[in-house]
Design an enzyme around this catalytic site. Structure first.
Site, PDB file in Angstrom:
ATOM      1  N   ASN A 140      22.960  54.611  10.112  1.00 59.37           N
ATOM      2  CA  ASN A 140      23.022  53.164  10.011  1.00 59.37           C
ATOM      3  C   ASN A 140      23.790  52.559  11.188  1.00 59.37           C
ATOM      4  OD1 ASN A 140      23.315  54.128   6.784  1.00 59.37           O
ATOM      5  ND2 ASN A 140      21.732  52.640   7.276  1.00 59.37           N
ATOM      6  N   HIS A 193      16.670  60.748  12.453  1.00 61.07           N
ATOM      7  CA  HIS A 193      18.049  60.301  12.621  1.00 61.07           C
ATOM      8  C   HIS A 193      18.415  60.228  14.103  1.00 61.07           C
ATOM      9  CE1 HIS A 193      19.664  61.551   8.364  1.00 61.07           C
ATOM     10  NE2 HIS A 193      18.615  60.767   8.313  1.00 61.07           N
ATOM     11  N   TYR A 267       5.831  57.282   5.648  1.00 60.89           N
ATOM     12  CA  TYR A 267       6.985  56.496   5.227  1.00 60.89           C
ATOM     13  C   TYR A 267       8.115  56.626   6.252  1.00 60.89           C
ATOM     14  CZ  TYR A 267      10.923  54.825   2.424  1.00 60.89           C
ATOM     15  OH  TYR A 267      12.027  54.146   1.984  1.00 60.89           O
ATOM     16  N   TYR A 268       8.395  57.835   6.651  1.00 63.36           N
ATOM     17  CA  TYR A 268       9.434  58.041   7.665  1.00 63.36           C
ATOM     18  C   TYR A 268       8.936  57.697   9.061  1.00 63.36           C
ATOM     19  CZ  TYR A 268      13.157  59.472   4.669  1.00 63.36           C
ATOM     20  OH  TYR A 268      14.158  59.454   3.747  1.00 63.36           O
ATOM     21  N   GLN A 269       7.664  57.877   9.287  1.00 63.55           N
ATOM     22  CA  GLN A 269       7.138  57.503  10.594  1.00 63.55           C
ATOM     23  C   GLN A 269       7.359  56.010  10.826  1.00 63.55           C
ATOM     24  OE1 GLN A 269       3.117  58.651  11.479  1.00 63.55           O
ATOM     25  NE2 GLN A 269       3.129  57.675  13.473  1.00 63.55           N
ATOM     26  N   HIS A 421      12.301  66.268   4.380  1.00 62.37           N
ATOM     27  CA  HIS A 421      11.667  65.316   3.467  1.00 62.37           C
ATOM     28  C   HIS A 421      10.295  65.788   2.979  1.00 62.37           C
ATOM     29  CE1 HIS A 421      14.814  62.448   3.818  1.00 62.37           C
ATOM     30  NE2 HIS A 421      14.736  62.414   5.127  1.00 62.37           N
ATOM     31  N   HIS A 423       7.404  67.847   0.823  1.00 65.18           N
ATOM     32  CA  HIS A 423       7.161  68.261  -0.568  1.00 65.18           C
ATOM     33  C   HIS A 423       6.305  69.535  -0.562  1.00 65.18           C
ATOM     34  CE1 HIS A 423       7.998  64.160  -2.692  1.00 65.18           C
ATOM     35  NE2 HIS A 423       8.915  64.453  -1.811  1.00 65.18           N
ATOM     36  N   ASP A 441       0.069  60.364  -6.044  1.00 61.20           N
ATOM     37  CA  ASP A 441       1.167  61.216  -5.603  1.00 61.20           C
ATOM     38  C   ASP A 441       2.427  60.526  -6.129  1.00 61.20           C
ATOM     39  OD1 ASP A 441       1.804  63.180  -2.821  1.00 61.20           O
ATOM     40  OD2 ASP A 441       3.412  62.093  -3.816  1.00 61.20           O
ATOM     41  N   GLU A 670     -13.915  40.329 -22.180  1.00 58.16           N
ATOM     42  CA  GLU A 670     -13.943  41.459 -23.129  1.00 58.16           C
ATOM     43  C   GLU A 670     -15.282  42.180 -23.190  1.00 58.16           C
ATOM     44  OE1 GLU A 670     -12.421  39.734 -26.784  1.00 58.16           O
ATOM     45  OE2 GLU A 670     -10.374  40.163 -26.175  1.00 58.16           O
TER      46      GLU A 670
END
Lengths: 740, 740
Positions: A140, A193, A267-269, A421, A423, A441, A670
């Site tokens: 951060n 990181h 997601y991390y990309q 990270h 799976h 997923d 319906e």
């Protein structure tokens, strides 16, 4: 527009002397273009206006630079985060509007940071392998530096020399040293990181003309990481096997495949792309001799496309590996990335449709370029295509296969593990109907930044459930996760792409996994077929296994929705106990089970207005289990989602299934339309080490046959399978045909 | 528009002779207006075009009048249903466009029905108390007649006299007799089934000028229902206690309260409204002397408003009693009802905003009127107001209270039971945040018309779960449902409205229930308060009970979403067993429980981008239980929704809670805003038979006090409660003030 006019007059005076800065992300030339475009490009003007409102509100609220104390989600964390976002925007606004209040705001805030910095030790929270100063982790702090260096660049020529020197010497240089040479276990990795670390240190180096910092950023440090640091908090290795280099170039060499796929997944990309791209822009402006944007055949632009292509039709990323669902092209990182890819990547008009959907642009040259393209009416619809994206620095370590047909998107994963990270999900897949998950997923077990949930970090159920094989739509052997759940073992190999094809009528992906279980070879072949009698394309799933007799297989299917009906009689349980002790089974309740009867097993479910049916072939002794996630979950960290497990005991075998998307139902009228499957029958004609062949018949009578060669994919090979009912003969890796 | 122009020319010839028909829903004058407006009112034109496409497709597909066989959802059922919808539209299109193909289509289909009719016995499915001919129940046959009589009216003057006579004599009159005098247990009730029956028989009577049928429809039959018929399939009484009358006027007298509330609730009101309104239009046109639309001070128009006002902000009806969630103002019944209320009810411009959202209008005078209003730009936004809607024919049998403030909608139910479709839910409530359910009512256990699920009818879990008290957000005493789950007992009394107020700062509803449990008096007081420091209004819930010592209370709260955190330590269970054997408990798993510690119990959950927190006061020995629906559910008919039960053993007591809507989180930026409660403390200052008084404090320090008089609601009464900490004194039923 009156305000803009008066600003323009002001500029004439203000910018009459030559300026060295800004020259990082904004350039003097860019600023001139932006100023002369103001009031003419609605999307850009609107983004300026939004930024102005946000920053003005922050200025009105006053500066707050609190002593660091909290984890993510807590006040001091969120405050420092908000500070760097605001400073970055204020810097741009200062350049665009020339209003000094923005420069003053940045300067005064930086002076408070400079005041505080020397008084700080490490952040009091001790959970990180690389504790920061303003935040609990260096990561951060690196974020802070990436954004703040942009703000600093914007006011660098405006502040007096004394203040400049003070900030350089008392805040920025020591801070850059802290996250680099004082924390090499953070800075010198091949990991997202470190990308942030490299970018932050490099960018402030560019601003201050501090070539030493830039050099560290580009080439890494010549420092050995202490042996105390072996893994990070997520279990990722600090030092990759055989890793010789570090720094930004090494990240570029190692992190992306030649197709722009990032091994940790989209997601991390998404998260990692921002520092890659923003630092690259700074380097392109200040050190054009490096040719950073052309590096590895324009890798960075390719990586943006790879990211765009890993989404459902709502622009949400495939939630493979550790990923919070819902992260999408709407994120601030992608707002930067897509406009930048447009500007630097050849002005691809299809990108403009994505930018229009984003509804905002970055406040820089790229953003102006994109906004101008839209204003000129250049926009074309982005076409999402079926494609295989290779993994590994050289593109030879597995891949993911993306099949698209109309509203239907299928993704199969046979890539590398994805480091800390990753799976244990080799040969897993997910399936969307438009933006809706049909086969899901799970994603990660985490509520990012939400302090209620363990400070917003990874929850322990992320390891015990979300990473385990049973949490994915792929084969579990003997109730063990792939590679016995060992990251290091998984990192040593990848899935093996076998065949990928995208023709008009058949889209097909097939891959092998030879390492996840000792002595067991798995191959999954999935195809999307256009069947003219069906309202939507049909999905075929053929999972072949070569294994010793008496192997126990569990093949889960995480359908989403409510069970409508099945051709089997399930026995529901009124006493629920966890299905196991480890490898994720401890989190599953067994709600119902049945010994499968008849030749096929069929189940229809309903999810948000549509019906879905799976049809699978049955062998004697097969069982089906209906599960629910939620056991051993003391803090209610897991969603109570349903699952279906096809269980079989056997040796070499084939799991053959069809997935059908059909029908609809609206609660306002319906009236169910096409609520039943159209598949009358499914049959395995042949299964062996070399071939799989199936046959299915529609209720309307039409018969279809699909055959696939598992070990010879040459276009011209002739194949023949002898059957009692007549031989199957074809040329090439597969054949799909109507038999009437 | 070219097509329309040529139609107009055609009309001049076609309609040059005088016509008696249409005169039911369409009138000759109305048809003239419609024709002259074609091409000028976009919404109407568009609806005509949609109808034309639908009907043309049906004509192209050919007529099919199959031998009745299936239940709802099955082919023959859906086919006959589709037939009557198509005929009705075709009739209108014939009148509007003059194209004979539409008339021919209707005539030919009716002749096929006339051919088949005499060959039919009762429908083969035997489950209904009143089996139909074309459908499994008379109700659907009555639907057929209501729609088909409109179609028949449109071609009545066009067909030759011989065919007319044949259809009248061989199809319509005997069919009307079948659903009336041959099935008085269906026709002569006070129930929505009979409303359809009355309307169908009356409408075909109006078309054929058959006054006997019209009279049966209006006044009911002078026939005693056989003693074999005591209850319908849903457990509703065939004969209401003391019921002397039947027929349409009796329905109007009994079914609606003076406020237009329908005792079965909005889901069935929506269904019932269509025959009420469509028959009323026919009567208004053909028998204006009855003054049907002015009857009971314009009751029918009021009833449309009552229906509109029982919705969340997506226009979805409160799912009280038997109701499938998601039914909304978008339904075809409401498309008719809202336009009709506009046309006949004084041209209320606010209704036009609802009609615009519906996006279509009925193809009749009302629809044209509404479409013209929209074209003229008259539309105003519909304002949903807080209001109490009384129940009972005379408005003195309970009520529902609707509180609205900004995005927040709270509904409390203290009405009559609602006959066979009623739930045992006295003093239950539901809460919405915009269109999103925060505290849900389960609705019915049914998938309407979806054949997978028991033919689309009510599932057995509707009785065993959905109707039971524990399935609702109200107090369960000693694990028994209200009235021991006995509909007849419940029908004998209603909840007792006590106080309803809607001021700027406080909106409040309070009601008593004196009959649900012997010897136990319950009173619930709910208020929405504007608290200036909070981002959204705050909900107070004060549930007082006067009961013997050692009574066991379970107060459930069906929150929707994922648990974020609590100030209590829950113990989760790894062996789940059903929580009981009956009264709905057999369907609940107990996932976790805790003995409540400290003065308050607090739990925060997250649901679709927002956070919610309940804060409740705790007495020694109180427990909290976290439940999950789904036990004893062999066919997966129930949703796996969570619940929270506050359990207490005691005598006279007060359950005091606050519900707080706060904060937000977006998955694209991952920044939680205001994710924690703002309530620091909640305290009961006083509880007795006559008063409840609470005090709460915000984290920011402000203190608030709310007091309420439970038995004296006079505006000028002076109240005083003596407390050690100082006396509470106020005038009127309640006081809410800031204490600093």
């Amino acid at each position: 527009m009156k305000v803009l006019a008066s600003i323009l007059i002001f500029f004439t005076a203000f910018f009459s002397i030559a300026q060295d800065h800004p020259n990082l992300i904004l350039t003097s030339e860019g600023v001139n273009s932006i100023r002369s475009s103001l009031g003419k490009t609605p999307l850009f003007d609107q983004t300026v206006e939004t930024a102005r409102q946000q920053v003005d509100a922050q200025i009105a609220a006053g500066i707050d630079v609190p002593i660091p104390k909290d984890l993510a989600g807590g006040y001091t964390h969120e405050r420092h985060k908000s500070n760097f976002f605001t400073m970055q925007k204020a810097g741009v606004l200062f350049q665009i509007t020339g209003e000094e209040k923005y420069a003053i705001y940045i300067r005064d805030m930086l002076l408070q940071y400079a005041e505080m910095y020397p008084t700080l030790g490490k952040h009091p929270a001790e959970r990180s392998y690389a504790r920061g100063k303003f935040f609990w982790q260096c990561l951060n702090d690196a974020n802070w530096l990436v954004y703040t260096s942009q703000a600093y660049d914007c006011i660098y020529d405006w502040i007096d020399k004394k203040t400049q020197k003070k900030l350089n010497k008392e805040l920025f240089r020591p801070y850059a040293e802290y996250i680099s040479i004082e924390n090499p276990q953070f800075f010198n990795r091949i990991h997202n990181h470190s990308t942030w670390g490299n970018a932050g240190v490099g960018m402030i180096g560019l601003v201050m003309d501090d070539d030493e910092l830039v050099d560290w950023a580009l080439r890494g440090l010549d420092i050995k990481v202490s042996g105390d640091f072996v893994k990070d908090n997520d279990g990722g290795a600090i030092q990759l096997e055989g890793q010789k280099e570090a720094g930004f170039f090494a990240q570029l060499d190692h992190a992306f495949s030649p197709d722009g796929y990032y091994t940790e997944g989209p997601y991390y990309q998404r998260y990692a792309m921002y520092p890659f791209l923003i630092f690259a822009q700074g380097l392109a402006n200040k050190k054009p001799e490096l040719g950073i944007l052309e590096y590895r055949e324009g890798l960075l632009i390719k990586a943006v496309y790879a990211l765009i292509d890993q989404t459902n039709s709502a622009g949400e990323f495939f939630p493979i590996n550790d990923a919070q669902k819902g992260m999408s092209l709407a994120s601030r990182e992608l707002v930067n990335a897509v406009s930048m890819a447009y500007h630097y990547g050849g002005k691809d008009a299809e990108l403009l449709s994505l930018i229009e959907a984003q509804g905002r642009v970055p406040l820089n040259d790229s953003g102006l370029s994109a906004a101008s393209g839209i204003t000129s009416g250049d926009t074309k619809q982005y076409i999402f295509k079926s494609q295989e994206l290779t993994d590994g620095a050289n593109g030879n370590e597995g891949a993911i296969g993306i099949l698209r047909n109309g509203d239907l998107t299928l993704m199969m994963k046979y890539a590398k593990h994805g480091m800390g990270h990753g799976h244990f999900d080799r040969l897993g897949f997910l399936l969307y109907d438009g933006e809706k998950e049909v086969i899901q997923d799970y994603g990660s077990a985490r509520w990012v930044n939400i302090e209620h949930k363990d400070g917003g970090g990874y929850l322990k159920e992320n390891n015990s459930w979300a990473k385990q094989t049973i949490a994915h739509n792929t084969l579990v052997v003997d109730k063990d996760s792939h590679f016995d759940g060992n990251v290091e073992a998984a990192e040593k190999s990848s899935g093996t792409p076998y065949y990928f094809s995208s023709s008009d009528k058949v889209q097909l992906v097939s891959a092998k996994e030879l390492n996840a279980y000792d002595g067991i070879q798995m191959q999954r072949t999935m195809a999307i077929l256009d069947v003219e009698e069906l309202e939507k394309p049909l999905v075929i799933d053929l999972f072949s296994v070569q294994a010793p007799q008496a192997t126990r297989y569990d093949l889960p299917l995480y359908y989403l929705g409510e069970v409508m009906s099945s051709n089997q009689q399930f026995q529901t349980n009124n006493d629920l106990t966890p299905m196991g002790d480890n490898d994720g089974y401890q989190h599953l309740w067994l709600e119902a089970q049945t010994e499968l009867k008849s030749d096929v097993f069929r189940m229809t479910w309903f999810h948000e207005k549509n019906f879905y049916t799976q049809t699978s072939t049955v062998l004697e002794g097969d069982q089906a289990l209906l599960t629910r996630i939620g056991a051993n979950d003391p803090n209610f960290n897991l969603r109570r989602d349903p699952g279906l497990i096809h269980r079989r005991i056997g040796g070499n075998t084939l799991f053959a299934s069809l997935y059908e998307l059909h029908g609809r139902y609206s609660y306002a009228d319906e009236i169910p339309i096409n609520s039943f499957t159209s598949i009358a029958n499914l049959e395995v004609l042949h299964e062996s080490e070399n071939y799989v062949a199936i046959h299915f018949q529609l209720k309307s009578g039409e018969k279809y046959e699909f055959v696939f060669s598992l070990n010879d994919k040459k276009d011209r090979s002739e194949h023949k399978i002898e059957l009692d009912s007549g031989n199957l003969e074809w040329i090439g890796p597969f054949s799909f045909k109507k038999n009437n």
